[in-house]
Scaffold this motif. Structure first.
Motif, PDB file in Angstrom:
ATOM      1  N   LEU A  82      84.962 100.752 -28.266  1.00  0.00           N
ATOM      2  CA  LEU A  82      86.071 101.500 -27.693  1.00  0.00           C
ATOM      3  C   LEU A  82      85.737 102.088 -26.333  1.00  0.00           C
ATOM      4  CD1 LEU A  82      88.871 102.712 -27.980  1.00  0.00           C
ATOM      5  CD2 LEU A  82      87.884 104.553 -29.332  1.00  0.00           C
ATOM      6  N   TRP A 112      90.845  97.854 -32.369  1.00  0.00           N
ATOM      7  CA  TRP A 112      91.037  99.293 -32.208  1.00  0.00           C
ATOM      8  C   TRP A 112      91.129  99.703 -30.759  1.00  0.00           C
ATOM      9  CZ3 TRP A 112      86.799  97.519 -35.207  1.00  0.00           C
ATOM     10  CH2 TRP A 112      85.600  97.344 -34.499  1.00  0.00           C
ATOM     11  N   ASP A 113      90.715  98.824 -29.851  1.00  0.00           N
ATOM     12  CA  ASP A 113      90.805  99.170 -28.435  1.00  0.00           C
ATOM     13  C   ASP A 113      92.251  99.223 -27.963  1.00  0.00           C
ATOM     14  OD1 ASP A 113      87.911  97.157 -27.768  1.00  0.00           O
ATOM     15  OD2 ASP A 113      88.043  99.259 -28.275  1.00  0.00           O
ATOM     16  N   SER A 158      86.501 104.087 -34.582  1.00  0.00           N
ATOM     17  CA  SER A 158      87.388 103.031 -35.065  1.00  0.00           C
ATOM     18  C   SER A 158      87.204 102.794 -36.556  1.00  0.00           C
ATOM     19  CB  SER A 158      87.129 101.743 -34.289  1.00  0.00           C
ATOM     20  OG  SER A 158      85.760 101.387 -34.380  1.00  0.00           O
ATOM     21  N   THR A 173      88.935 105.495 -38.469  1.00  0.00           N
ATOM     22  CA  THR A 173      90.376 105.216 -38.522  1.00  0.00           C
ATOM     23  C   THR A 173      90.694 104.181 -39.588  1.00  0.00           C
ATOM     24  OG1 THR A 173      90.644 105.721 -36.172  1.00  0.00           O
ATOM     25  CG2 THR A 173      92.350 104.385 -37.194  1.00  0.00           C
TER      26      THR A 173
END
Length: 285
Positions: free
Chosen positions: A151, A174-175, A221, A224
């Motif tokens: 990220l 996730w980026d 990430s 999450t």
């Protein structure tokens, strides 16, 4: 890995039916290669649409001949963590990009032009990503950049691309979250949580396990994704306990004792950074 995107590995604990799931969606070779191929094709079409904004070497003017003049290649930059703690992800990313470019070039390239891939290694460190991105843009004169692994590095890459007004293909799913605010030149072909992780979590639910130990790394990430996984367990009425390890940890005996002491029916190991996840899996056997 089993078919349909299911978890990579199931490990049996002696004298106790504990399921240990080692999760690493980036090892799904065919899926990963398809995503890279799709992403690079989209990027090639985007470059073609950019017109004058592209900085590719102009085609030299020569008198008409019977021999066609080959078109110059499209230079793409690529930044991956091929070494360092994220090499377990960055190495396969680099290999997949090389494979995808080879496939595209063997099929004739993009609009008759071959792709030339200029690869750099930022070792998974965002402080290295910036200078590398600048070098690719200013010295190598690439018309777009692919990357990066993680990220923080992707945020640096995206910022460099936005400033230079050059397309950036962000590779990690996730980026996408880092690009929601301002993404005029950055995009991602990656899938969302449901596509990548639901096929891994659903077999645990379908197996009828009542209590699961979630063991994850400390990457934002992964946290999450763990939260999304817990929502699935909540919906199925399953109990779970959560433990964390750091991506640079090398000793897991204490963590393994804590996890086994909670007497779970299943252990779900989350995180695509392979070495620590594999080390814990070995310790908890």
């Amino acid at each position: 890995m089993t078919g349909g995107g299911q978890a990579d590995r199931f490990l049996a604990m002696p004298r106790r039916p504990v399921l240990c799931v080692v999760e690493n969606p980036f090892l799904k070779e065919s899926s990963m290669r398809n995503k890279w191929l799709a992403g690079l094709l989209v990027l090639g079409l985007l470059l073609a649409a950019c017109g004058p904004a592209a900085t590719a070497t102009p085609v030299p003017r020569v008198p008409p001949t019977n021999t066609p003049v080959p078109l110059p290649p499209i230079k793409l930059g690529a930044i991956f963590a091929a070494t360092g703690p994220r090499a377990g992800v960055g190495g396969p990313e680099r290999d997949a990009a090389i494979w995808a470019v080879r496939q595209i070039n063997n099929a004739g390239g993009v609009l008759g032009r071959k792709i030339e891939l200029v690869i750099e290694d930022d070792q998974g460190q965002d402080i290295v990503t910036g200078p590398i991105a600048k070098k690719l843009l200013e010295q190598d004169k690439v018309v777009a950049i692919i990357g990066s692994t993680g990220l923080a590095s992707s945020r640096v890459l995206s910022a460099a691309a936005e400033q230079a007004k050059v397309p950036a293909c962000i590779t990690m799913k996730w980026d996408v979250m880092a690009l929601k605010e301002a993404a005029h030149y950055s995009f991602s072909p990656a899938s969302d949580y449901a596509d990548d992780y639901k096929p891994m979590v659903q077999p645990i639910i379908d197996a009828g396990y009542k209590k699961v130990a979630i063991v994850r790394n400390n990457v934002s990430s992964t946290i999450t994704d763990a939260n999304e996984t817990k929502k699935m367990f909540d919906a199925a009425g399953m109990k779970y306990a959560e433990e964390e390890y750091k991506i640079d940890d090398v000793e897991f005996s204490a963590l393994a004792l804590r996890v086994k002491g909670s007497s779970p029916d299943a252990i779900y190991i989350m995180g695509a950074v392979v070495p620590p996840a594999a080390a814990f899996a070995k310790a908890v056997r």
